[in-house]
Design a protein around this motif. Structure first.
Motif, mmCIF file in Angstrom:
data_model
loop_
_atom_site.group_PDB
_atom_site.id
_atom_site.type_symbol
_atom_site.label_atom_id
_atom_site.label_comp_id
_atom_site.label_asym_id
_atom_site.label_seq_id
_atom_site.Cartn_x
_atom_site.Cartn_y
_atom_site.Cartn_z
ATOM 1 N N GLN A 138 0.541 -1.499 0.037
ATOM 2 C CA GLN A 138 -0.050 0.168 -0.061
ATOM 3 C C GLN A 138 0.815 1.026 -0.238
ATOM 4 O O GLN A 138 1.360 1.525 0.969
ATOM 5 C CB GLN A 138 -1.089 -0.040 1.173
ATOM 6 N N SER A 139 0.651 2.054 -0.909
ATOM 7 C CA SER A 139 1.552 3.511 -0.948
ATOM 8 C C SER A 139 0.930 4.342 -0.005
ATOM 9 O O SER A 139 -0.107 4.920 0.590
ATOM 10 C CB SER A 139 0.918 4.147 -2.265
ATOM 11 N N THR A 140 2.588 4.887 0.225
ATOM 12 C CA THR A 140 2.424 5.962 2.191
ATOM 13 C C THR A 140 3.244 6.843 1.896
ATOM 14 O O THR A 140 4.371 6.285 1.111
ATOM 15 C CB THR A 140 2.951 4.264 3.014
ATOM 16 N N ASP A 141 2.575 7.878 1.962
ATOM 17 C CA ASP A 141 4.204 8.769 1.977
ATOM 18 C C ASP A 141 4.813 9.195 3.042
ATOM 19 O O ASP A 141 4.517 9.397 3.853
ATOM 20 C CB ASP A 141 3.139 10.645 1.592
ATOM 21 N N ILE A 142 6.430 9.714 2.691
ATOM 22 C CA ILE A 142 7.242 10.057 4.683
ATOM 23 C C ILE A 142 7.515 11.045 3.498
ATOM 24 O O ILE A 142 8.674 11.409 3.243
ATOM 25 C CB ILE A 142 7.830 8.834 4.165
ATOM 26 N N VAL A 143 7.559 12.447 4.878
ATOM 27 C CA VAL A 143 8.139 13.486 4.752
ATOM 28 C C VAL A 143 9.406 13.368 5.678
ATOM 29 O O VAL A 143 8.974 13.244 6.799
ATOM 30 C CB VAL A 143 6.708 14.315 5.446
ATOM 31 N N CYS A 144 10.311 13.573 5.340
ATOM 32 C CA CYS A 144 11.697 14.250 5.554
ATOM 33 C C CYS A 144 11.962 15.611 5.273
ATOM 34 O O CYS A 144 11.843 16.282 4.277
ATOM 35 C CB CYS A 144 13.316 13.671 5.181
ATOM 36 N N LYS A 145 12.694 16.191 6.797
ATOM 37 C CA LYS A 145 12.773 17.998 6.931
ATOM 38 C C LYS A 145 13.971 17.726 7.384
ATOM 39 O O LYS A 145 14.518 17.022 8.021
ATOM 40 C CB LYS A 145 11.438 18.312 8.332
ATOM 41 N N ALA A 146 14.956 18.869 6.610
ATOM 42 C CA ALA A 146 15.884 19.877 6.415
ATOM 43 C C ALA A 146 15.665 21.212 6.940
ATOM 44 O O ALA A 146 15.289 22.082 6.562
ATOM 45 C CB ALA A 146 16.907 19.164 5.888
ATOM 46 N N GLU A 147 15.937 21.350 8.814
ATOM 47 C CA GLU A 147 15.819 23.183 8.757
ATOM 48 C C GLU A 147 17.542 23.355 8.961
ATOM 49 O O GLU A 147 18.282 23.044 9.439
ATOM 50 C CB GLU A 147 15.261 22.778 10.297
ATOM 51 N N SER A 148 17.512 25.165 9.134
ATOM 52 C CA SER A 148 18.550 25.766 8.906
ATOM 53 C C SER A 148 19.827 25.755 8.477
ATOM 54 O O SER A 148 20.655 24.916 8.830
ATOM 55 C CB SER A 148 19.133 25.380 10.580
ATOM 56 N N TRP A 149 19.656 24.920 6.986
ATOM 57 C CA TRP A 149 20.959 24.858 6.744
ATOM 58 C C TRP A 149 21.731 26.048 5.077
ATOM 59 O O TRP A 149 20.367 27.009 5.306
ATOM 60 C CB TRP A 149 20.241 23.403 5.590
ATOM 61 N N SER A 150 22.556 26.035 4.814
ATOM 62 C CA SER A 150 23.068 27.850 3.924
ATOM 63 C C SER A 150 24.540 26.536 2.997
ATOM 64 O O SER A 150 25.119 25.993 4.677
ATOM 65 C CB SER A 150 23.555 28.385 5.225
ATOM 66 N N PRO A 151 24.561 26.349 2.257
ATOM 67 C CA PRO A 151 22.866 26.624 1.169
ATOM 68 C C PRO A 151 22.493 25.508 1.376
ATOM 69 O O PRO A 151 21.967 24.718 2.649
ATOM 70 C CB PRO A 151 23.317 27.033 0.173
ATOM 71 N N ALA A 152 20.703 25.672 0.686
ATOM 72 C CA ALA A 152 19.750 24.737 0.937
ATOM 73 C C ALA A 152 21.196 23.616 0.977
ATOM 74 O O ALA A 152 21.281 23.154 -0.547
ATOM 75 C CB ALA A 152 18.816 25.253 -0.054
ATOM 76 N N PRO A 153 20.150 22.159 1.365
ATOM 77 C CA PRO A 153 20.394 21.229 1.277
ATOM 78 C C PRO A 153 20.284 20.329 0.023
ATOM 79 O O PRO A 153 19.373 20.567 -0.774
ATOM 80 C CB PRO A 153 20.660 19.971 2.260
ATOM 81 N N THR A 154 21.555 19.134 0.003
ATOM 82 C CA THR A 154 20.686 18.259 -1.361
ATOM 83 C C THR A 154 20.249 16.916 -0.408
ATOM 84 O O THR A 154 21.296 16.748 0.398
ATOM 85 C CB THR A 154 21.978 17.626 -2.272
ATOM 86 N N ILE A 155 18.454 17.107 -1.049
ATOM 87 C CA ILE A 155 18.398 15.294 -0.050
ATOM 88 C C ILE A 155 18.497 14.395 -0.765
ATOM 89 O O ILE A 155 17.592 14.850 -2.128
ATOM 90 C CB ILE A 155 17.272 16.695 0.068
#
Length: 353
Positions: A138-155
């Protein structure tokens, strides 16, 4: 020998003036984490006279053969010398975001070479919610968060140490402040077996990506609904059973009190009835008729004293008469004893003979 040394020295100076010093290898771009140290190397040919380090065209360190001339304690120098070249290493301690600048190695005789310093900030990476299990296939969405980076990170993502195709997840970025950025990455996941899921965030200044991990187990369909039903029904049943138990206990207590009261009433009724029967039969009279006696054979009368304390009912004394009447007398006495009430009562009985 002194004259020869002087001549060689003058020749070297003349040769150094005639042959200009060149930069063999200039500084390279550097990506450094905030509050770390940054270094830049500049290698020049021998002989050299002056090397000047500049940031955004402003001098920060001057080096002469006798040593460095320090004007700012944040900037220092190390050097490495060989027979035909000299390497100056510029050291910038505890870099800040203000140190994002162009670094330049300058020679008065051969121009300059420059590089770029990038000061970066590694923030946090974590999952929006801790998912421990999903329904199989069954399809499920998983959310990963990255906060306070400089520059914007590669995920990026991995499942069981294998990289996930970029088409399976989407990344969005938005500024958190003047220099920092946040990012969200959503992975659309469909599992048929247990798996270890990793979310990776990285920037060039990091030697290794920062990660967040989840170990997800798969379960059959409707297991969530079953557990939800059990979680709701079991407490309700427990409360109902508790109420029923309390009602039963209260009922038993009331019934026990009622039974005890009825038993005591019955005892009182029996006692009252026996008392009335004894009164009706004339048990309270001063004497009892002795059916075993006849007036013709009656001997001289005996007076029966008050009931002695040591005498029991079985010890009643009867007058002696003819042998043929003794059985009748004994039966009459036994009938009298049987009619005495069983409840404790002090009674005086007198038999007139």
């Amino acid at each position: 020998m002194g004259t020869v040394g002087t001549i060689l020295k003058l020749f070297s100076i003349t040769l150094g003036v005639c042959l200009s010093t060149i930069i063999i290898e200039g500084p390279k771009n550097a990506f450094v984490l905030l509050n770390s140290d940054a270094t830049f190397n500049c290698t020049v040919s021998q002989p050299w006279h002056v090397i000047i380090w500049l940031m955004n065209s402003a001098p920060v360190l001057t080096i002469v053969p006798k040593g460095p001339i320090v004007t700012d304690p944040q900037f220092g120098q190390r050097n490495y010398t060989t027979q035909d070249r000299f390497t100056s290493e510029l050291v910038i301690t505890a870099v800040t975001l203000k140190n994002n600048a162009t670094v330049q190695c300058n020679l008065q005789t051969d121009g300059h070479q420059q590089a770029r310093l990038f000061v970066q900030v590694a923030g946090m990476v974590f999952f929006e919610s801790k998912i421990s299990s999903v329904v199989i296939n069954q399809s499920t969405d998983i959310v990963c968060k990255a906060e306070s980076w400089s520059p914007a990170p590669t995920i990026s993502w991995t499942i069981n140490q294998t990289a996930v195709n970029a088409k399976m997840y989407t990344n969005t970025f938005h500024p958190a402040s003047e220099h920092l950025y946040n990012a969200d990455s959503t992975l659309n996941l469909t599992l048929s077996a247990n798996a270890e899921v990793q979310c990776l965030a990285t920037i060039k200044a990091l030697p290794q990506p920062r990660t967040a991990e989840l170990f997800i187990t798969v379960k059959p369909p409707n297991q969530d609904e079953t557990w939800l039903i059990v979680a709701i029904v079991v407490p309700i049943i427990g409360v109902i059973l508790l109420i029923i138990l309390i009602i039963i206990i209260v009922f038993c207590i009331k019934r026990s009190k009622h039974t005890e009261s009825s038993y005591q009433n019955e005892l009182r009724k029996i006692s009252r009835k026996k008392s009335l029967e004894a009164t009706g039969n004339g048990l309270n009279n001063s004497g009892l008729e002795n059916f075993g006696m006849s007036t013709e054979s009656m001997p001289s009368s005996r007076q029966v004293d008050s009931w002695p304390g040591s005498m029991s009912n079985d010890a009643l004394e009867t007058p002696e008469g003819p042998t043929s009447n003794r059985g009748t007398q004994k039966a009459a006495i036994n009938q009298y004893i049987a009619n005495i009430p069983t409840y404790p009562r002090k009674t005086r009985h007198v038999t007139a003979v």
